[in-house]
Write an enzyme that holds these catalytic residues in place. Structure first.
Site, PDB file in Angstrom:
ATOM      1  N   ASP A  13       0.859  -1.308  -0.110  1.00 57.14           N
ATOM      2  CA  ASP A  13      -0.157   0.235  -0.060  1.00 57.14           C
ATOM      3  C   ASP A  13       0.771   1.382  -0.081  1.00 57.14           C
ATOM      4  O   ASP A  13       0.400   2.331   0.511  1.00 57.14           O
ATOM      5  CB  ASP A  13      -0.686  -0.029   1.196  1.00 57.14           C
ATOM      6  CG  ASP A  13      -2.072  -1.742   1.480  1.00 57.14           C
ATOM      7  OD1 ASP A  13      -1.894  -1.598  -0.377  1.00 57.14           O
ATOM      8  OD2 ASP A  13      -2.414  -1.897   2.654  1.00 57.14           O
ATOM      9  N   GLU A  14       2.172   1.346  -0.350  1.00 63.50           N
ATOM     10  CA  GLU A  14       2.822   2.263  -0.872  1.00 63.50           C
ATOM     11  C   GLU A  14       2.736   2.891  -1.807  1.00 63.50           C
ATOM     12  O   GLU A  14       3.307   4.095  -1.854  1.00 63.50           O
ATOM     13  CB  GLU A  14       4.380   1.820  -0.623  1.00 63.50           C
ATOM     14  CG  GLU A  14       5.252   1.196   0.250  1.00 63.50           C
ATOM     15  CD  GLU A  14       4.461  -0.157  -0.182  1.00 63.50           C
ATOM     16  OE1 GLU A  14       3.833  -0.526  -1.046  1.00 63.50           O
ATOM     17  OE2 GLU A  14       5.377  -1.329   0.704  1.00 63.50           O
ATOM     18  N   HIS A  41      -4.358  -1.356  -5.472  1.00 59.69           N
ATOM     19  CA  HIS A  41      -3.879  -0.436  -6.111  1.00 59.69           C
ATOM     20  C   HIS A  41      -5.133   0.650  -6.371  1.00 59.69           C
ATOM     21  O   HIS A  41      -5.947   0.639  -7.679  1.00 59.69           O
ATOM     22  CB  HIS A  41      -3.260  -0.980  -7.210  1.00 59.69           C
ATOM     23  CG  HIS A  41      -2.102  -1.617  -7.047  1.00 59.69           C
ATOM     24  ND1 HIS A  41      -1.030  -2.345  -7.844  1.00 59.69           N
ATOM     25  CD2 HIS A  41      -1.728  -2.580  -5.533  1.00 59.69           C
ATOM     26  CE1 HIS A  41       0.040  -3.702  -7.138  1.00 59.69           C
ATOM     27  NE2 HIS A  41      -0.736  -3.739  -6.309  1.00 59.69           N
ATOM     28  N   THR A  42      -4.411   1.217  -6.431  1.00 55.89           N
ATOM     29  CA  THR A  42      -5.908   2.581  -5.944  1.00 55.89           C
ATOM     30  C   THR A  42      -5.019   3.965  -7.135  1.00 55.89           C
ATOM     31  O   THR A  42      -4.436   4.210  -7.239  1.00 55.89           O
ATOM     32  CB  THR A  42      -6.006   3.058  -4.348  1.00 55.89           C
ATOM     33  OG1 THR A  42      -6.472   2.467  -4.385  1.00 55.89           O
ATOM     34  CG2 THR A  42      -6.687   4.159  -5.242  1.00 55.89           C
ATOM     35  N   THR A 128      -6.841 -11.890   2.739  1.00 51.25           N
ATOM     36  CA  THR A 128      -7.673 -11.063   2.937  1.00 51.25           C
ATOM     37  C   THR A 128      -8.445 -12.837   2.292  1.00 51.25           C
ATOM     38  O   THR A 128      -9.788 -11.898   1.196  1.00 51.25           O
ATOM     39  CB  THR A 128      -6.980 -10.435   1.548  1.00 51.25           C
ATOM     40  OG1 THR A 128      -6.869 -11.300   0.467  1.00 51.25           O
ATOM     41  CG2 THR A 128      -6.096  -9.454   1.530  1.00 51.25           C
ATOM     42  N   THR A 238       3.748 -13.116   2.585  1.00 57.88           N
ATOM     43  CA  THR A 238       2.645 -13.234   1.816  1.00 57.88           C
ATOM     44  C   THR A 238       2.859 -14.813   1.248  1.00 57.88           C
ATOM     45  O   THR A 238       4.222 -15.025   1.401  1.00 57.88           O
ATOM     46  CB  THR A 238       1.974 -12.361   0.312  1.00 57.88           C
ATOM     47  OG1 THR A 238       1.291 -12.872  -0.273  1.00 57.88           O
ATOM     48  CG2 THR A 238       3.787 -11.709  -0.086  1.00 57.88           C
TER      49      THR A 238
HETATM   50  P1  GDP Z   1      -0.268   0.172  -3.594  1.00 52.38           P
HETATM   51  O1  GDP Z   1      -1.405  -1.507  -3.292  1.00 52.38           O
HETATM   52  O2  GDP Z   1       0.706   0.574  -3.718  1.00 52.38           O
HETATM   53  O3  GDP Z   1      -1.026   0.480  -4.780  1.00 52.38           O
HETATM   54  O4  GDP Z   1      -0.715   1.067  -2.641  1.00 52.38           O
HETATM   55  P2  GDP Z   1      -2.738   1.995  -2.756  1.00 52.38           P
HETATM   56  O5  GDP Z   1      -3.530   1.734  -3.261  1.00 52.38           O
HETATM   57  O6  GDP Z   1      -3.191   0.633  -1.312  1.00 52.38           O
HETATM   58  O7  GDP Z   1      -2.519   2.728  -1.088  1.00 52.38           O
HETATM   59  C1  GDP Z   1      -2.087   4.222  -1.586  1.00 52.38           C
HETATM   60  C2  GDP Z   1      -3.217   5.016  -1.348  1.00 52.38           C
HETATM   61  O8  GDP Z   1      -2.888   5.992  -0.848  1.00 52.38           O
HETATM   62  C3  GDP Z   1      -4.345   5.065  -1.464  1.00 52.38           C
HETATM   63  O9  GDP Z   1      -5.391   6.031  -1.075  1.00 52.38           O
HETATM   64  C4  GDP Z   1      -3.964   6.238  -2.820  1.00 52.38           C
HETATM   65  O10 GDP Z   1      -4.921   6.639  -3.512  1.00 52.38           O
HETATM   66  C5  GDP Z   1      -3.286   7.640  -2.119  1.00 52.38           C
HETATM   67  N1  GDP Z   1      -2.008   7.597  -2.323  1.00 52.38           N
HETATM   68  C6  GDP Z   1      -1.029   7.330  -3.226  1.00 52.38           C
HETATM   69  N2  GDP Z   1      -0.146   8.017  -4.180  1.00 52.38           N
HETATM   70  C7  GDP Z   1      -1.090   9.226  -2.853  1.00 52.38           C
HETATM   71  C8  GDP Z   1       0.084  10.748  -2.737  1.00 52.38           C
HETATM   72  O11 GDP Z   1       0.766  11.006  -2.775  1.00 52.38           O
HETATM   73  N3  GDP Z   1      -0.385  11.173  -1.577  1.00 52.38           N
HETATM   74  C9  GDP Z   1      -1.782  11.218  -1.102  1.00 52.38           C
HETATM   75  N4  GDP Z   1      -2.681  11.992  -0.127  1.00 52.38           N
HETATM   76  N5  GDP Z   1      -2.423  10.087  -1.190  1.00 52.38           N
HETATM   77  C10 GDP Z   1      -1.828   8.984  -2.074  1.00 52.38           C
HETATM   78 MG    MG Z   2      -3.016  -1.625  -1.756  1.00 52.42          MG
END
Ligand code: GDP
Ligand code: MG
Length: 425
Positions: A13-14, A41-42, A128, A238
């Site tokens: 979740d980085e 991945h958001t 999960t 994992t």
């Molecule tokens: P992933 O699993 O590594 O792709 O990360 P996730 O999507 O699970 O979690 C990252 C969260 O941080 C999500 O809610 C994204 O929308 C959010 N996000 C990613 N980059 C940034 C950022 O630079 N600033 C902010 N405020 N949110 C971010």
């Molecule tokens: Mg994630």
């Protein structure tokens, strides 16, 4: 740039999805090489906000071929659902390829995941419940089903019957549940196999040709280094390796072709599920950062679970970058910290009264305590900034301090969740 691996330096979740979507604009391929629909991945772009679980983060771009490599845990139902959701929300039909050697998540993998966590009760791992651990166990026990098996009915039934010999004993004796038949599973799989047939191909050959043609390829990791089965916080790890090293195997790219490894780390820490998390904070301090974090709070993109929160952890991140073999680092979510007067960083651990700067093995890490150092905050919004030099002085100092402490170059700074909110240093 050739081939770039985008991988996590922490617990997952980085913000890997965000930078993958950002870099996909100028890429030809995006490949998922391990894990399955347990990822979240958001991505926030002109089509809206999406949580991609199984699909690579290049699916919003028509120029990109999205590949699910042989290392992936392919849940076909999840794949179909996710693709349909994109289409229903106005995203043009993405280009997708699925490796004929990828293995398929079967109905009993998901059930075993569920039943096992139920059985473990308080001792559960915080899965999960996507069937990932049972899936990879079966893959390495050599009782898995490859995509190509779906198109050979006789072989499919034989393989399923072989697997069910032991599954059914566990189902009835250990979990006290109903047993299964190969025929029932095969007929459930048949229509799903038909749907994905147009995407199935030999992805090794696809990449072999792409490399000859000098194509730009992104390899998108799931989770992070600290969840790796070998290097992570085992057993809270994992079941497949989320490392750039494994990307070569799970995608089918020669190791020497991966010339850039971007390790993504958050400007603070989050961790979903059970396990050691040395720089964790609690109560109001954690609550405030959780609500301000992510794009709308730090809640799991797959499960909706509140993420555990901590300060930036130098020890864990330096280790995570080493495990990944990072050539560069992205520091993400820096904007989130803009409300703090002072920002603590965990610079060392205290282990049995001794100050250490290495990441301890699982047998010792529960005894580690964080050693913190405070940095002054910048108390302002920074999401509109696109040049490093335009950041407030204290934000620059925070980034520079982290860079020096982790000993890897920070080339990217993400200042918001949207595709364009990125500083390339
Ligand atoms: P992933 O699993 O590594 O792709 O990360 P996730 O999507 O699970 O979690 C990252 C969260 O941080 C999500 O809610 C994204 O929308 C959010 N996000 C990613 N980059 C940034 C950022 O630079 N600033 C902010 N405020 N949110 C971010
Ligand atoms: Mg994630």
């Amino acid at each position: 740039m050739g081939v770039t691996a985008i991988v996590g330096a922490n617990w997952g979740d980085e913000g890997k999805g965000k930078i993958t979507d950002h870099l996909a604009v100028t890429s030809d391929f995006v490949c998922r090489f391990q894990g399955g629909k347990n990822a979240g991945h958001t991505i926030i772009n002109d089509y809206g906000k999406f949580a991609l679980h199984l699909l690579p983060s290049g699916v919003f771009l028509q120029n990109v071929i999205n590949v699910l490599g042989p290392g992936v845990a392919l849940d076909i139902q999840a794949f179909v659902k996710e693709r349909n959701e994109l289409l229903s929300r106005g995203v043009p039909d993405p280009q997708i390829r699925i490796s004929d050697r990828a293995q398929v998540v079967l109905p009993y993998h998901i059930l075993f995941d569920l039943y096992e966590e139920e059985r473990l009760g308080k001792r559960q791992f915080g899965s999960t419940k996507s069937g990932i651990a049972p899936f990879y166990s079966d893959k390495y026990r050599k009782i898995g089903i490859q995509v190509a098996d779906l198109y050979d009915e006789k072989r499919l039934i034989e393989r399923l019957e072989f697997a069910l010999e032991s599954k059914n004993i566990l189902l009835s004796a250990l979990y006290k549940k109903d047993t299964m038949t190969a025929e029932a599973i095969a007929s459930e799989l048949k229509p799903l196999a038909d749907i994905i047939k147009p995407y199935v191909c030999d992805t090794l050959d696809l990449f072999y040709q792409a490399l000859k043609d000098d194509k730009e390829i992104l390899l998108e990791g799931q989770l992070g280094a600290l969840r790796d089965p070998d290097y992570g916080i085992y057993p809270f790890s994992t079941s497949s390796s989320p490392t750039a090293g494994f990307a070569s195997v799970g995608a089918g790219i020669p190791p020497y072709k991966i010339n850039r490894i971007i390790a993504v780390t958050k400007a603070y820490s989050t961790c979903v599920g059970a396990g050691p998390f040395v720089s964790e904070i609690f109560d109001n301090e954690a609550h405030e950062l959780r609500e301000r974090g992510g794009d709308s709070g730090e809640y799991g993109a797959t499960t909706g679970r509140p993420r555990r929160i901590g300060w930036f952890d130098v020890v864990a991140t330096r280790y995570g970058c080493k495990v990944q073999g990072a050539t560069e680092v992205e520091l993400s979510l820096l904007d989130v910290l803009g409300y703090l007067d002072e920002i603590p960083i965990c610079t060392h651990y205290d282990l049995d009264g001794e100050r250490i700067d290495f990441f301890p093995v699982s047998a010792k890490i529960d005894r580690a305590k964080p050693v913190l150092k405070n940095f002054p905050g910048w108390k302002t919004k920074i999401s509109h900034i696109r040049n490093f030099t335009d950041l407030p002085d204290n934000a620059k100092k925070y980034v520079d301090a982290i860079e020096e402490l982790i000993e890897f170059p920070i080339k990217w700074i993400s200042v918001g969740p949207r595709r364009e909110e990125m500083i390339n240093r």
